[in-house]
Motif scaffolding. Structure first.
Motif, PDB file in Angstrom:
ATOM      1  N   ILE A  55      22.832  45.874  -7.938  1.00  0.00           N
ATOM      2  CA  ILE A  55      22.503  45.617  -9.034  1.00  0.00           C
ATOM      3  C   ILE A  55      22.024  44.336  -9.044  1.00  0.00           C
ATOM      4  CG2 ILE A  55      24.235  44.371 -11.092  1.00  0.00           C
ATOM      5  CD1 ILE A  55      27.221  45.825  -9.540  1.00  0.00           C
ATOM      6  N   GLY A  56      20.162  44.662  -9.692  1.00  0.00           N
ATOM      7  CA  GLY A  56      19.551  43.871 -10.602  1.00  0.00           C
ATOM      8  C   GLY A  56      19.685  42.565 -11.335  1.00  0.00           C
ATOM      9  N   SER A  57      19.431  41.743 -11.704  1.00  0.00           N
ATOM     10  CA  SER A  57      19.398  40.854 -12.750  1.00  0.00           C
ATOM     11  C   SER A  57      19.828  41.407 -13.884  1.00  0.00           C
ATOM     12  CB  SER A  57      18.370  39.957 -12.699  1.00  0.00           C
ATOM     13  OG  SER A  57      16.713  40.272 -13.081  1.00  0.00           O
ATOM     14  N   TYR A  58      19.267  42.279 -14.676  1.00  0.00           N
ATOM     15  CA  TYR A  58      19.088  42.573 -15.688  1.00  0.00           C
ATOM     16  C   TYR A  58      20.378  43.868 -15.715  1.00  0.00           C
ATOM     17  CZ  TYR A  58      19.227  46.547 -20.250  1.00  0.00           C
ATOM     18  OH  TYR A  58      19.661  46.860 -20.511  1.00  0.00           O
ATOM     19  N   TYR A  59      20.978  44.218 -14.751  1.00  0.00           N
ATOM     20  CA  TYR A  59      22.577  44.879 -15.194  1.00  0.00           C
ATOM     21  C   TYR A  59      23.459  44.008 -14.642  1.00  0.00           C
ATOM     22  CZ  TYR A  59      20.060  49.153 -15.164  1.00  0.00           C
ATOM     23  OH  TYR A  59      19.149  50.245 -15.557  1.00  0.00           O
ATOM     24  N   SER A  60      22.522  42.781 -13.977  1.00  0.00           N
ATOM     25  CA  SER A  60      23.841  41.982 -14.460  1.00  0.00           C
ATOM     26  C   SER A  60      24.166  40.971 -14.559  1.00  0.00           C
ATOM     27  CB  SER A  60      23.660  40.804 -12.523  1.00  0.00           C
ATOM     28  OG  SER A  60      22.610  40.445 -13.207  1.00  0.00           O
ATOM     29  N   ILE A  61      23.987  41.254 -15.821  1.00  0.00           N
ATOM     30  CA  ILE A  61      24.389  40.721 -17.442  1.00  0.00           C
ATOM     31  C   ILE A  61      25.346  41.606 -17.502  1.00  0.00           C
ATOM     32  CG2 ILE A  61      22.665  40.151 -19.643  1.00  0.00           C
ATOM     33  CD1 ILE A  61      20.754  39.391 -18.528  1.00  0.00           C
ATOM     34  N   THR A  62      24.659  42.641 -17.651  1.00  0.00           N
ATOM     35  CA  THR A  62      25.215  43.420 -17.977  1.00  0.00           C
ATOM     36  C   THR A  62      26.790  42.786 -17.390  1.00  0.00           C
ATOM     37  OG1 THR A  62      24.005  45.189 -18.200  1.00  0.00           O
ATOM     38  CG2 THR A  62      26.278  45.868 -18.080  1.00  0.00           C
ATOM     39  N   LEU A  63      26.962  43.357 -16.603  1.00  0.00           N
ATOM     40  CA  LEU A  63      28.222  43.063 -14.993  1.00  0.00           C
ATOM     41  C   LEU A  63      29.019  41.608 -15.828  1.00  0.00           C
ATOM     42  CD1 LEU A  63      29.897  44.489 -13.391  1.00  0.00           C
ATOM     43  CD2 LEU A  63      28.648  42.605 -11.855  1.00  0.00           C
ATOM     44  N   TYR A  64      28.603  40.784 -16.359  1.00  0.00           N
ATOM     45  CA  TYR A  64      28.610  39.563 -16.952  1.00  0.00           C
ATOM     46  C   TYR A  64      29.522  40.095 -18.431  1.00  0.00           C
ATOM     47  CZ  TYR A  64      27.260  36.367 -13.665  1.00  0.00           C
ATOM     48  OH  TYR A  64      27.136  35.353 -11.844  1.00  0.00           O
ATOM     49  N   ASN A  65      28.821  40.514 -19.298  1.00  0.00           N
ATOM     50  CA  ASN A  65      29.006  41.129 -20.598  1.00  0.00           C
ATOM     51  C   ASN A  65      31.188  41.653 -20.047  1.00  0.00           C
ATOM     52  OD1 ASN A  65      28.194  40.326 -22.675  1.00  0.00           O
ATOM     53  ND2 ASN A  65      26.603  41.261 -22.229  1.00  0.00           N
ATOM     54  N   ILE A  66      30.500  42.828 -19.368  1.00  0.00           N
ATOM     55  CA  ILE A  66      31.729  43.172 -19.223  1.00  0.00           C
ATOM     56  C   ILE A  66      32.779  42.623 -18.826  1.00  0.00           C
ATOM     57  CG2 ILE A  66      32.894  45.108 -17.457  1.00  0.00           C
ATOM     58  CD1 ILE A  66      30.046  46.714 -17.457  1.00  0.00           C
ATOM     59  N   PHE A  67      32.576  41.464 -18.123  1.00  0.00           N
ATOM     60  CA  PHE A  67      33.565  41.034 -17.617  1.00  0.00           C
ATOM     61  C   PHE A  67      34.787  39.983 -18.164  1.00  0.00           C
ATOM     62  CE2 PHE A  67      33.169  42.057 -13.376  1.00  0.00           C
ATOM     63  CZ  PHE A  67      34.561  41.733 -13.138  1.00  0.00           C
ATOM     64  N   ILE A  68      33.253  39.315 -19.667  1.00  0.00           N
ATOM     65  CA  ILE A  68      33.379  39.232 -20.812  1.00  0.00           C
ATOM     66  C   ILE A  68      34.890  40.152 -21.887  1.00  0.00           C
ATOM     67  CG2 ILE A  68      32.724  37.967 -23.255  1.00  0.00           C
ATOM     68  CD1 ILE A  68      30.615  36.572 -21.175  1.00  0.00           C
ATOM     69  N   ASN A  69      34.087  40.986 -21.894  1.00  0.00           N
ATOM     70  CA  ASN A  69      34.801  41.907 -22.728  1.00  0.00           C
ATOM     71  C   ASN A  69      36.077  42.498 -22.516  1.00  0.00           C
ATOM     72  OD1 ASN A  69      32.809  41.908 -24.470  1.00  0.00           O
ATOM     73  ND2 ASN A  69      31.384  43.920 -23.932  1.00  0.00           N
ATOM     74  N   ILE A  70      36.249  42.285 -21.233  1.00  0.00           N
ATOM     75  CA  ILE A  70      37.446  42.359 -20.618  1.00  0.00           C
ATOM     76  C   ILE A  70      39.268  41.432 -21.339  1.00  0.00           C
ATOM     77  CG2 ILE A  70      39.294  42.813 -18.393  1.00  0.00           C
ATOM     78  CD1 ILE A  70      37.062  44.266 -17.219  1.00  0.00           C
TER      79      ILE A  70
END
Lengths: 259, 292, 318
Positions: free
Chosen positions: C33-48
Motif C-alpha cells: 500500500i504505497g503512500s498514495y493509497y495509504s492516504i485513501t486508507l486513512y480516508n476510509i477509516f475516517i469515513n468509517i
C-alpha cells in the motif's frame, strides 16, 4: 371500593368540533369497564386524552395511587405510562421490524436501571439488568402464548397474534390501569374467545383495572362489570350491562331516533 | 431612509425570484409531502436552457422564457415519473434521499455537459433604469416583479377556479378519497410538477438576467432558500410562498446592506430554525396532527 | 477482565481487529500500500467513523440529519487550532476534548428544539445548522476565514486512527444493543407507540444525536491532523451527503454495512479519481436506484455477528 381514576368534566375541542364533551367518570380499582358508542362517538379520543396523546381543552383527570392523587391531564404520554397506565392501539402499533421479544423489552424500559454510559462501557449492571429483562420478557411471552415466536419479527405475526403481542407489551409496563382499544377487532369467534380468557386471566393475576373499547357487544356484555356509553362526545349512560341493554338513550343512539 | 428604500426595492426583486421557486416547493409538498430537493436544480436548468436558446439560436427574451418554461415543466414531469412515482408510498426519508439523488444527477450531469465554469448571461432586457424620488429602479427589477405577480395571479386562478386545480387541492387533502371520486391522481400529481417546474424555469431565466452569470451548482443555495421561504409562509400555501419569498429576499438584502454580506446566507438559516421552533406550521400553514 | 466480556464472540472480534490491523500495517510497511493509497486508507477509516455515527442517528434512531459535516467541522477546527499551538499528542487530546465539549453544546442547542420536528423538517433544520457553522468558521479570525488553517502537524497515525475507528464502532454497537438503544429503535419504528411504552422520546433522540455528534467531531479532529490543511468548504452540504451515501448504500441500521460501504466507496473514489463529475452522477443515480429497488440498502439490516454465528453452530451440534 377504592377509586383509581376520576375524570371530571373532560372536554376536547378540535377547532370547532367538540370530540369529547364534558365527560365525567369514576373507575374503581380492579373493575372491568366497557366503553361503547357508535363510530365517531369519541371513544378513542377519550383514550388519547387519558393516556396523554392529546391535551384536554378543559377538565380534570385524576389518578389515585396509594391514596395519593395525581393530576395526569395534559402530562406527556411517557410520564402517564410511567405512573402505571398502559394501552393498546386500535390500529395495531407494534415495533414492526423488531422481534417479538424486543417489543416486550422496550416496554420494560422504566424498570431497567442502567444508563447510556453503563451500556456503552458494558458495566456489570448492564449484564445483570439485561439478564433480568430477558427472563422477565420471556416469562411474559409464555403467559400470552407467544414464547415460541419470540425471535420472529413483529410484522411477520398473524393478525390475532399481533393483537396479543400488543397486550403482552402493555403488560410489560406493569400497569395498574390497562386501556384496550378494540382488542377483538378483526378476530374470528375462536380468537375472540381466547382473548376473553386472556383478559380475564391477566386481570386476576395482575390485579388490573381494565377499560376497553369494543364493538363486539356480546363480548362487552359478557365480561364487563360496568359500561359507559358515549355518543357525539357526550356520556349518555353508564351502568351494568343489564341496565345498559334497557336504556332508551343507548338504544336510540345505536338504532337511531324513531320517527 | 433612501438607502433603506433602495434596499427594499432590491429585496423585493430578489424575493420575487425566491417566491417563484418557493411555489414549486410548496405545491409539490402540498400534494405528495415531499421536499423536492431537485427543484432548485430544475431552476438551474431553466437558466441554462434560456442561455443556450438566446446565445445559439438568437431568440429574444419572451420566446426564451416560454421555451424554458416548457422545458423545465417537461423535466419536472419526467423526474416525477421516473424517480418519485415508484416511491409514492415509501417513507419520507426514502423519498427525500431519492430527491437528493436526483439533485446530484442534474447538477453534475449539467456540469459534465456544460462545463463547471461560470457563464456570462446575455443581456436580454434593457439595463435602463429610472428614478422614483431618490430611489433608483432598474427596468429589470420591474420586469421581474411584474412577471412574478402575473404568474402568481395565473397560478392562483388555476388552483382555485379550474377543474385541474380542484383536483390538485383534492389530492393534497386525501389522495385515496380523491381517487375514489374519479380523479386521476397520477395525472394531477404530474400536472403539479409541470406547473411548479415551469415556474422554476421562469425563475432561472430571471436570475440569469439579474445576476448576469450562471453555473451548474447555482440551484442549490437559492433552492434551499426558496424552500425556507415556503416553510416560512406555511408549506402548502400559495400566498404563503409569495410572502415567504419576499420576506427572505428582503431579509437577505438588508443583512447584506447593513450587516455583512458574509452572513447573508446565515440569516436565512437562522430564520428557518426560528420559524421551525416558534411556528412550525409557518405563517399561513395549518397544523396537521397525526391520527392515533 | 470481567467474565461477561470473555466469550467466544468477543474474542473473535478482538482477533479480527488485531489481524486486520497487523495485515494493513505490514502492507503499508513493505510498500504494497504505497503512500498514495495509504492516504485513501486513512480516508476510509475516517469515513468509517463518520458513517457509523450517522447511521446511529439515521438508521437506529430514525432521525434524518443532514448536518453531520457541521459537527465534523467543529471537531476539525478545534483540533486544528489546538495542535497548531501545541504540536504534540497532548495538544491533539486537548483539541479533541474541546471539540467534544463544543459539539455537545451545539448538538444540544440544535437538537432539543429541532428533534420535535418530523422527518423532513428535521433534515432541513440540521442542514441549516451545519451551514451556519460553516459560515461562522468562514468569517472568524481564529479559524483564518475562507483561506482555512495551514500547516497543521500530522499527528494522525495509523494505530491511532485504527483504535479510534474501533472505539467508534464499539460505542455505537454497544449502545444499539442496550435498553437506550432499544428505545431509539422503537422511536424509529413508531414514535407514538414508543412514547406510550413509557419512553421519553425526546431524551433518547437527543442522546443518539449527541453521541453521533461526538463521534463526528472525533472524525473531524483526525481528519484535520491528517491532511495539513482544512478549509471551510470541505465541510459543505456535499460532505454531509457523502456520509449519507455511505449509510444508505450499506443499509440504514446496519453497522457492518456502513463499514463495508465506507471501504467500497473509498475504493470507488480512487478508481474514479479523475472523473469526479461522472462519480457524482453515479452517486446520484445510485441513490435513486437503491431507493427505488432496494430501499433498505445493499445489506439491509443484516449484521455480521459472531455471537449469532456461534449460537447457530451450538444449535446445530445440539
Amino acid at each position: 371500593m377504592k377509586t383509581i381514576l376520576n375524570v371530571k368534566n373532560l372536554t376536547k375541542n378540535f377547532g370547532g368540533l367538540c370530540a369529547v364533551s364534558n365527560v365525567s367518570m369514576t373507575i374503581n380499582e380492579g373493575e372491568l369497564i366497557g366503553l361503547i358508542g357508535p363510530n365517531g362517538a369519541g371513544k378513542t379520543t377519550l383514550f388519547n386524552l387519558l393516556t396523554g396523546v392529546y391535551e384536554p381543552s378543559s377538565g380534570l383527570i385524576e389518578l389515585i395511587d396509594q391514596n395519593k392523587s395525581i393530576q395526569i391531564g395534559g402530562l406527556k404520554p411517557y410520564k402517564i405510562t410511567n405512573l402505571g397506565v398502559a394501552r393498546t392501539f386500535q390500529n395495531i402499533r407494534l415495533f414492526k421490524s423488531m422481534t417479538v421479544l424486543e417489543n416486550v423489552k422496550v416496554a420494560m424500559h422504566k424498570n431497567i436501571r442502567y444508563g447510556t454510559l453503563a451500556a456503552i462501557l458494558r458495566l456489570p449492571t448492564y449484564y445483570k439488568e439485561e439478564k433480568w429483562v430477558e427472563e422477565k420478557a420471556e416469562e411474559l411471552l409464555k403467559e400470552v402464548g407467544l414464547y415460541s415466536l419470540r425471535n420472529e419479527l413483529a410484522t411477520n405475526l398473524p393478525y390475532g397474534k399481533q393483537r396479543r403481542l400488543e397486550i403482552a407489551r402493555a403488560l410489560a409496563i406493569q400497569p395498574k390501569i390497562l386501556y384496550l382499544d378494540e382488542p377483538a377487532a378483526g378476530m374470528n369467534p375462536q380468537e375472540t374467545k381466547e382473548l376473553t380468557e386472556l383478559i380475564d386471566h391477566i386481570r386476576e393475576k395482575y390485579k388490573l383495572t381494565v377499560i376497553l373499547i369494543e364493538h363486539d357487544m356480546s363480548l362487552v356484555m359478557k365480561i364487563c362489570e360496568r359500561i359507559y356509553v358515549l355518543n357525539y362526545g357526550k356520556m349518555i349512560a353508564n351502568g351494568t350491562p343489564e341496565e345498559i341493554k334497557q336504556n332508551e338513550f343507548v338504544v336510540k343512539a345505536y338504532l337511531g331516533e324513531e320517527i | 431612509m433612501t438607502a433603506f428604500l433602495q434596499q427594499l426595492v432590491n429585496g423585493l426583486s430578489l424575493g420575487s425570484i425566491y417566491a417563484l421557486i418557493a411555489l414549486g416547493y410548496t405545491m409539490v409538498y402540498g400534494i405528495i409531502k415531499l421536499i423536492n430537493f431537485a427543484h432548485g436544480d430544475v431552476y438551474m436548468l431553466g437558466a441554462y436552457c434560456a442561455f443556450l436558446i438566446t446565445t445559439y439560436c438568437g431568440l429574444g427574451f419572451i420566446p426564451a422564457l416560454f421555451i424554458s418554461m416548457i422545458f423545465c415543466g417537461v423535466v419536472g414531469v419526467l423526474i416525477e415519473r421516473i424517480a418519485y412515482k415508484p416511491l409514492r408510498h415509501a417513507t419520507r426519508i426514502t423519498a427525500l434521499i431519492t430527491a437528493i439523488g436526483v439533485s446530484y444527477v442534474l447538477e453534475y450531469a449539467t456540469q459534465y455537459i456544460m462545463g463547471s465554469e461560470v457563464r456570462t448571461y446575455p443581456k436580454l432586457l434593457t439595463s435602463a433604469s429610472f428614478h422614483l424620488g431618490p430611489v433608483t429602479i432598474t427596468m429589470q427589477q420591474v420586469y421581474i416583479f411584474v412577471i412574478t405577480v402575473i404568474l402568481m395571479v395565473v397560478l392562483q386562478f388555476i388552483v382555485q377556479k379550474t377543474k385541474m386545480g380542484r383536483a390538485m387541492r383534492a389530492v393534497s387533502v386525501d389522495e385515496d378519497a380523491a381517487r375514489l371520486m374519479g380523479i386521476d391522481v397520477d395525472k394531477t400529481i404530474s400536472f403539479t410538477f409541470l406547473l411548479g417546474s415551469a415556474l422554476a424555469g421562469v425563475a432561472g431565466v430571471l436570475v440569469g438576467i439579474y445576476y448576469n452569470s450562471i453555473n451548474p451548482l447555482m440551484g442549490m443555495t437559492p433552492g434551499l432558500k426558496a424552500f425556507i421561504a415556503a416553510v416560512f409562509g406555511g408549506i402548502g400555501s400559495i400566498p404563503g410562498a409569495m410572502i415567504g419569498g419576499l420576506f427572505i429576499g428582503i431579509a437577505e438584502t438588508m443583512v447584506t446592506a447593513y450587516g455583512s454580506s458574509l452572513y447573508k446566507d446565515a440569516i436565512v438559516y437562522i430564520i428557518l430554525i426560528l420559524i421551525l421552533i416558534l411556528k412550525p406550521a409557518g405563517l399561513l400553514g395549518k397544523n396537521v396532527r397525526e391520527k392515533v | 477482565m470481567r467474565k461477561e466480556l470473555l466469550n467466544k464472540a468477543n474474542l473473535a472480534w478482538l482477533l479480527l481487529s488485531i489481524v486486520s490491523f497487523v495485515v494493513l500495517s505490514i502492507l503499508m510497511k513493505v510498500g504494497i500500500i504505497g503512500s498514495y493509497y495509504s492516504i485513501t486508507l486513512y480516508n476510509i477509516f475516517i469515513n468509517i467513523i463518520l458513517a457509523v455515527s450517522l447511521n446511529l442517528v439515521i438508521g437506529v434512531c430514525g432521525q434524518f440529519s443532514l448536518g453531520h459535516a457541521g459537527f465534523m467541522c467543529i471537531g476539525a477546527y478545534c483540533a486544528g487550532i489546538m495542535v497548531k499551538m501545541m504540536p504534540n499528542m497532548t495538544g491533539l487530546a486537548i483539541g479533541v476534548l474541546i471539540g467534544f465539549a463544543l459539539s455537545t453544546i451545539v448538538a444540544l442547542i440544535v437538537s432539543i428544539p429541532t428533534l420535535r420536528l418530523k422527518g423532513d423538517y428535521l433534515a432541513i433544520a440540521t442542514l441549516g445548522f451545519a451551514e451556519i457553522v460553516r459560515i461562522l468558521v468562514q468569517n472568524m479570525e481564529i479559524t483564518n476565514g475562507a483561506a482555512g488553517l495551514n500547516g497543521i502537524p500530522k499527528l494522525t497515525t495509523f494505530p491511532l486512527l485504527f483504535v479510534c475507528a474501533v472505539i467508534a464502532i464499539l460505542v455505537v454497537c454497544n449502545f444499539t444493543h442496550s435498553a437506550p438503544g432499544r428505545a431509539c429503535l422503537s422511536i424509529r419504528e413508531d414514535e407514538i407507540a414508543s412514547e406510550a411504552m413509557g419512553i421519553n422520546t425526546t431524551k433518547y433522540k437527543v442522546i443518539a444525536f449527541v453521541i453521533g455528534a461526538l463521534l463526528a467531531s472525533l472524525a473531524g479532529a483526525l481528519f484535520a491532523c491528517n491532511f495539513y490543511v482544512i478549509k471551510p468548504d470541505q465541510f459543505t452540504f456535499n460532505k454531509s451527503i457523502d456520509i449519507l451515501v455511505m449509510v444508505v448504500f450499506g443499509g440504514m441500521g446496519s453497522m457492518t454495512s456502513s463499514v463495508l460501504a465506507a471501504v467500497a466507496i473509498g475504493i470507488i473514489n480512487v478508481v474514479l479519481a479523475n472523473f469526479s463529475e461522472i462519480r457524482m452522477i453515479i452517486y446520484g443515480l445510485a441513490l435513486v436506484g437503491i431507493m427505488i429497488f432496494k430501499p433498505t440498502g445493499i445489506l439491509g439490516t443484516k449484521e455480521l455477528s459472531f455471537k449469532k454465528l456461534f449460537d447457530k453452530r451450538k444449535e446445530k451440534s445440539a
